[in-house]
Enzyme design. Structure first.
Site, mmCIF file in Angstrom:
data_model
loop_
_atom_site.group_PDB
_atom_site.id
_atom_site.type_symbol
_atom_site.label_atom_id
_atom_site.label_comp_id
_atom_site.label_asym_id
_atom_site.label_seq_id
_atom_site.Cartn_x
_atom_site.Cartn_y
_atom_site.Cartn_z
ATOM 1 C CB THR A 126 -49.433 -65.426 38.614
ATOM 2 O OG1 THR A 126 -50.284 -66.317 37.609
ATOM 3 C CG2 THR A 126 -49.973 -64.013 38.219
ATOM 4 C CE1 TYR A 178 -49.986 -74.838 38.661
ATOM 5 C CE2 TYR A 178 -48.047 -73.595 39.878
ATOM 6 C CZ TYR A 178 -48.858 -73.837 38.747
ATOM 7 O OH TYR A 178 -48.885 -72.755 37.619
ATOM 8 C CE LYS A 202 -52.662 -72.832 39.179
ATOM 9 N NZ LYS A 202 -51.753 -71.638 39.322
ATOM 10 C CB VAL A 212 -55.317 -71.358 41.345
ATOM 11 C CG1 VAL A 212 -54.167 -70.149 41.481
ATOM 12 C CG2 VAL A 212 -55.691 -72.632 42.302
#
Length: 306
Positions: A46, A134, A162, A204
């Site tokens: 992001t 992640y 995540k 998240v």
């Protein structure tokens, strides 16, 4: 290391000229730290990390660290498809006094599970900074399998993942194979509630830029055993969760923040602005949820001054 429940995947603000807007980043970080975010993930997906230089990232880490002043954890997106690069960046984040690092599955070069294990192990051995793995195969072209996650969870500094595969079977298997101290975070706002039921720790989040306090209430309701209330929160927020991915993230959330008065700017190329039809749908959802009722960010400051 306990990162908390709601970790905001923070956008990276840019000026109209496409340069880093560090002042707005500080204002946004301050706002998020007081509106439901237990932690901020800086320079992740992001945060448009592929379009940032390492020097821009390091300065942004410092700015956000100073802005939150201990009120929220700061997790640095220092992952890379180069193990050496990831190690160097993670060491720098540790020197800056950050609280953790986000380590994405290496993209493009498609390593085997053995290669993934050795990659993350090397980073873990090079720094004491806690690691949030992640897994996002839709973007990286490779998936970190639950068995590999379990191996990595044996390393002292690998404390969480995540999980953004979108597959609850994967999350279930990770939970089955890892100790309870190993935290599992949803990588999708819309899967926060389902993941909590599988022993997840939180999310998240992208939506927490706009509804951080409501996300906290969703999670806390579930933890208190008020499952009907948690479901009600989820269903009320669900249209927002979906519209923020009407086009490639982070384009919609940056457009939403701009509508609220934040000067976060457009995403850097190769990401393009929202199509007019998508912008209209986004605005409608935000208006229906009462999220455009007052200005925020720099626009709010300008209004107060005038």
């Amino acid at each position: 290391m306990n990162f908390g429940r709601v970790l905001t995947a923070m956008v990276t603000p840019f000026t109209d000229e496409g340069e880093l807007n560090y002042d707005e980043a500080a204002r946004l970080a301050d706002y998020l730290a007081t509106h439901g975010s237990d932690g901020l993930v800086v320079c992740g997906t992001t945060g448009e990390s592929p379009t940032l230089t390492w020097q821009e990232e390091y300065e942004l880490f410092r700015v956000v660290r100073d802005a939150v002043a201990g009120r929220a954890k700061v997790i640095a997106g220092t992952g890379s498809n180069s193990t050496r690069e990831a190690i160097e960046a993670t060491k720098k984040a540790a020197q800056l006094g950050l609280d953790g690092s986000l380590q994405v599955v290496p993209y493009y070069n498609k390593p085997t599970q053995a290669g993934l294990y050795e990659h993350f192990k090397a980073i873990a051995q090079a720094s004491d900074l806690p690691i949030l793995l992640y897994n996002i195969p839709s973007r990286t072209g490779a998936s970190l399998q639950p068995e590999t996650v379990a191996q990595l969870a044996e390393l002292e500094t690998v404390v969480a993942i995540k999980e953004a595969s979108g597959m609850m079977d994967v999350a279930s298997e990770i939970r089955r194979l890892t100790p309870s101290r190993f935290a599992i975070y949803s990588g999708d706002d819309s899967l926060t509630l389902p993941l909590l039921s599988l022993g997840g720790s939180g999310v998240v989040s992208v939506a927490s830029h706009l509804v951080g306090l409501q996300l906290q209430e969703l999670i806390q309701s579930y933890i208190r055993g008020q499952h009907d209330q948690a479901l009600a929160h989820h269903l009320r927020l669900f249209p927002l969760f979906k519209v923020l991915f009407i086009e490639t993230n982070p384009v919609p959330i940056k457009a939403a923040l701009e509508m609220q008065g934040w000067r976060v700017g457009r995403a850097r190329l190769p990401l393009a602005p929202l199509q007019p039809s998508s912008l209209q749908v986004l605005r409608q959802v935000l208006e229906e949820m009462g999220l455009l009722a007052e200005s925020k960010g720099s626009e709010q400051m300008a209004t107060k001054v005038s």
